[in-house]
Motif scaffolding. Structure first.
Motif, mmCIF file in Angstrom:
data_model
loop_
_atom_site.group_PDB
_atom_site.id
_atom_site.type_symbol
_atom_site.label_atom_id
_atom_site.label_comp_id
_atom_site.label_asym_id
_atom_site.label_seq_id
_atom_site.Cartn_x
_atom_site.Cartn_y
_atom_site.Cartn_z
ATOM 1 N N ASP A 147 -32.724 -13.826 29.095
ATOM 2 C CA ASP A 147 -32.161 -15.154 28.837
ATOM 3 C C ASP A 147 -32.604 -15.624 27.454
ATOM 4 O O ASP A 147 -33.798 -15.779 27.187
ATOM 5 N N ASN B 235 -29.577 -12.797 31.902
ATOM 6 C CA ASN B 235 -28.163 -13.148 31.870
ATOM 7 C C ASN B 235 -27.358 -11.898 32.175
ATOM 8 O O ASN B 235 -27.558 -10.856 31.543
ATOM 9 N N LYS C 222 -20.219 -14.575 32.741
ATOM 10 C CA LYS C 222 -21.663 -14.555 32.468
ATOM 11 C C LYS C 222 -22.346 -15.362 33.556
ATOM 12 O O LYS C 222 -21.925 -16.469 33.874
ATOM 13 N N ASP D 95 -26.237 -16.577 35.012
ATOM 14 C CA ASP D 95 -27.671 -16.693 34.746
ATOM 15 C C ASP D 95 -28.455 -16.400 36.025
ATOM 16 O O ASP D 95 -28.100 -16.880 37.095
#
Length: 101
Positions: free
Chosen positions: A10, A19, A31, A33
């Motif tokens: 990240d 990520n 994408k 997280d």
């Protein structure tokens, strides 16, 4: 179709998560997280768990896309079959109406 993924640290919070970048034919389509949670014993364990979660999600995404592609290919056959059946129904309906009216 070529489905791939890339897991990167990240950038907003280094050392605090990963990520997951999803690619469809080389173009990024998503994408996600995966932050490291505080439930693990150490920060290293939390990063490991977050990475494994990201990798599992990527594999599920790829498998789902492949199944969807196969289904989409199968659906191409059905309209052709439906068109043939439609012609047969029209011919039968024409013959019925020709003799009735």
């Amino acid at each position: 179709m070529n489905y791939t993924y890339d897991i990167r640290p990240d950038a907003k919070a280094p050392g605090r998560g990963w990520n997951l970048h999803l690619f469809d034919d080389g173009k990024e389509t998503g994408k996600i997280d995966f932050p490291a949670t505080d439930y693990e014993n150490t920060q290293l364990d939390a990063m490991k768990v977050a990475f494994l979660r990201a990798e599992a999600e990527a594999k599920v995404w790829i498998k789902g896309r492949r199944v969807y592609s196969k289904r989409r290919m199968r659906l191409v056959v059905h309209p052709a079959l439906a068109a043939i059946m439609g012609v047969a129904v029209l011919v039968a309906a024409y013959n019925v109406f020709k003799y009735v009216f």
